[in-house]
Design a protein around this motif. Structure first.
Motif, PDB file in Angstrom:
ATOM      1  N   TYR A   1      10.954  33.339   2.054  1.00 25.86           N
ATOM      2  CA  TYR A   1      10.111  34.482   1.733  1.00 25.86           C
ATOM      3  C   TYR A   1       8.624  34.180   1.866  1.00 25.86           C
ATOM      4  CZ  TYR A   1      14.320  36.740   0.238  1.00 25.86           C
ATOM      5  OH  TYR A   1      15.570  37.280   0.219  1.00 25.86           O
ATOM      6  N   LEU A   2       8.240  33.413   2.870  1.00 19.63           N
ATOM      7  CA  LEU A   2       6.848  33.210   3.250  1.00 19.63           C
ATOM      8  C   LEU A   2       5.931  32.926   2.065  1.00 19.63           C
ATOM      9  CD1 LEU A   2       6.649  36.038   5.893  1.00 19.63           C
ATOM     10  CD2 LEU A   2       7.036  33.614   6.296  1.00 19.63           C
ATOM     11  N   GLY A   3       6.091  31.778   1.464  1.00 21.74           N
ATOM     12  CA  GLY A   3       5.231  31.373   0.365  1.00 21.74           C
ATOM     13  C   GLY A   3       5.962  31.257  -0.946  1.00 21.74           C
ATOM     14  N   LYS A   4       6.918  32.122  -1.191  1.00 17.04           N
ATOM     15  CA  LYS A   4       7.613  32.114  -2.477  1.00 17.04           C
ATOM     16  C   LYS A   4       8.408  30.834  -2.703  1.00 17.04           C
ATOM     17  CE  LYS A   4       7.893  37.083  -2.786  1.00 17.04           C
ATOM     18  NZ  LYS A   4       8.745  38.252  -2.847  1.00 17.04           N
ATOM     19  N   THR A   5       8.670  30.072  -1.630  1.00 24.04           N
ATOM     20  CA  THR A   5       9.419  28.826  -1.788  1.00 24.04           C
ATOM     21  C   THR A   5       8.544  27.698  -2.301  1.00 24.04           C
ATOM     22  OG1 THR A   5       9.051  28.236   0.524  1.00 24.04           O
ATOM     23  CG2 THR A   5      11.088  29.418  -0.003  1.00 24.04           C
ATOM     24  N   LEU A   6       7.217  27.860  -2.251  1.00 23.96           N
ATOM     25  CA  LEU A   6       6.328  26.807  -2.753  1.00 23.96           C
ATOM     26  C   LEU A   6       6.150  26.978  -4.250  1.00 23.96           C
ATOM     27  CD1 LEU A   6       4.554  24.379  -2.295  1.00 23.96           C
ATOM     28  CD2 LEU A   6       2.662  25.921  -1.781  1.00 23.96           C
ATOM     29  N   ARG A   7       6.752  26.083  -4.989  1.00 25.90           N
ATOM     30  CA  ARG A   7       6.694  26.116  -6.455  1.00 25.90           C
ATOM     31  C   ARG A   7       7.059  24.742  -6.981  1.00 25.90           C
ATOM     32  NH1 ARG A   7      11.164  28.244  -4.602  1.00 25.90           N
ATOM     33  NH2 ARG A   7      13.174  27.647  -5.444  1.00 25.90           N
ATOM     34  N   ASN A   8       6.687  24.473  -8.230  1.00 29.77           N
ATOM     35  CA  ASN A   8       7.012  23.207  -8.896  1.00 29.77           C
ATOM     36  C   ASN A   8       6.603  21.999  -8.052  1.00 29.77           C
ATOM     37  OD1 ASN A   8       8.154  24.744 -10.968  1.00 29.77           O
ATOM     38  ND2 ASN A   8      10.124  24.773  -9.950  1.00 29.77           N
TER      39      ASN A   8
ATOM     40  N   THR B   1      12.614  19.528  -8.214  1.00 31.29           N
ATOM     41  CA  THR B   1      13.807  20.358  -8.176  1.00 31.29           C
ATOM     42  C   THR B   1      14.787  19.916  -9.258  1.00 31.29           C
ATOM     43  OG1 THR B   1      13.515  20.542  -5.795  1.00 31.29           O
ATOM     44  CG2 THR B   1      15.651  21.158  -6.659  1.00 31.29           C
ATOM     45  N   PRO B   2      15.402  20.876  -9.958  1.00 30.29           N
ATOM     46  CA  PRO B   2      16.414  20.497 -10.943  1.00 30.29           C
ATOM     47  C   PRO B   2      17.550  19.717 -10.291  1.00 30.29           C
ATOM     48  CG  PRO B   2      15.845  22.821 -11.157  1.00 30.29           C
ATOM     49  CD  PRO B   2      15.182  22.314  -9.907  1.00 30.29           C
ATOM     50  N   SER B   3      18.161  18.843 -11.053  1.00 27.09           N
ATOM     51  CA  SER B   3      19.268  18.027 -10.561  1.00 27.09           C
ATOM     52  C   SER B   3      20.376  18.909 -10.000  1.00 27.09           C
ATOM     53  CB  SER B   3      19.816  17.171 -11.703  1.00 27.09           C
ATOM     54  OG  SER B   3      20.848  16.351 -11.244  1.00 27.09           O
ATOM     55  N   GLY B   4      20.893  18.521  -8.837  1.00 25.23           N
ATOM     56  CA  GLY B   4      21.981  19.252  -8.219  1.00 25.23           C
ATOM     57  C   GLY B   4      21.541  20.372  -7.289  1.00 25.23           C
ATOM     58  N   LYS B   5      20.234  20.632  -7.231  1.00 19.35           N
ATOM     59  CA  LYS B   5      19.726  21.677  -6.345  1.00 19.35           C
ATOM     60  C   LYS B   5      18.890  21.042  -5.247  1.00 19.35           C
ATOM     61  CE  LYS B   5      19.804  25.640  -9.287  1.00 19.35           C
ATOM     62  NZ  LYS B   5      19.245  26.969  -9.393  1.00 19.35           N
ATOM     63  N   THR B   6      18.712  21.771  -4.149  1.00 16.59           N
ATOM     64  CA  THR B   6      17.927  21.292  -3.019  1.00 16.59           C
ATOM     65  C   THR B   6      16.852  22.309  -2.684  1.00 16.59           C
ATOM     66  OG1 THR B   6      19.845  20.154  -2.113  1.00 16.59           O
ATOM     67  CG2 THR B   6      18.035  20.568  -0.608  1.00 16.59           C
ATOM     68  N   ASP B   7      15.638  21.844  -2.484  1.00  7.49           N
ATOM     69  CA  ASP B   7      14.536  22.674  -2.018  1.00  7.49           C
ATOM     70  C   ASP B   7      13.956  22.034  -0.771  1.00  7.49           C
ATOM     71  OD1 ASP B   7      14.159  24.974  -3.613  1.00  7.49           O
ATOM     72  OD2 ASP B   7      13.333  23.756  -5.229  1.00  7.49           O
ATOM     73  N   ILE B   8      13.298  22.845   0.030  1.00  9.75           N
ATOM     74  CA  ILE B   8      12.681  22.365   1.261  1.00  9.75           C
ATOM     75  C   ILE B   8      11.186  22.575   1.154  1.00  9.75           C
ATOM     76  CG2 ILE B   8      12.490  22.734   3.750  1.00  9.75           C
ATOM     77  CD1 ILE B   8      15.415  23.698   3.655  1.00  9.75           C
ATOM     78  N   LEU B   9      10.424  21.552   1.480  1.00  6.70           N
ATOM     79  CA  LEU B   9       8.964  21.635   1.468  1.00  6.70           C
ATOM     80  C   LEU B   9       8.480  21.661   2.907  1.00  6.70           C
ATOM     81  CD1 LEU B   9       6.233  21.551   0.035  1.00  6.70           C
ATOM     82  CD2 LEU B   9       6.401  19.057   0.049  1.00  6.70           C
TER      83      LEU B   9
END
Length: 71
Positions: A4-11, A53-61
């Motif tokens: 979502y163009l920006g919304k993924t950048l967090r934490n 990222t919380p344990s067990g989850k994956t995020d992409i930077l």
């Protein structure tokens, strides 16, 4: 997969060398410039950007550009 163009950048934790400079909670909005200031006299040879990222989850930077300035 759709981002979502920006919304993924967090934490986002920002380190210079072994020093933690700051934390960006987010989420970002499209085109936002995120600025993190480090404490005076912070030194290091590299910048480390980590999504906490919380344990067990994956995020992409995805980083388009990073600029580091020093006095």
């Amino acid at each position: 997969m759709f981002f979502y163009l920006g919304k993924t950048l967090r934490n986002l934790q920002v380190n210079i060398g072994i020093n933690t400079c700051g934390f960006y909670e987010g989420p970002a909005v499209r085109g936002e410039r995120v600025v993190v200031y480090c404490p005076y006299l912070t030194r290091g040879s590299y910048a480390l950007l980590t999504i906490m990222t919380p344990s067990g989850k994956t995020d992409i930077l995805v980083v388009c550009e990073i600029q580091v300035f020093a006095n």
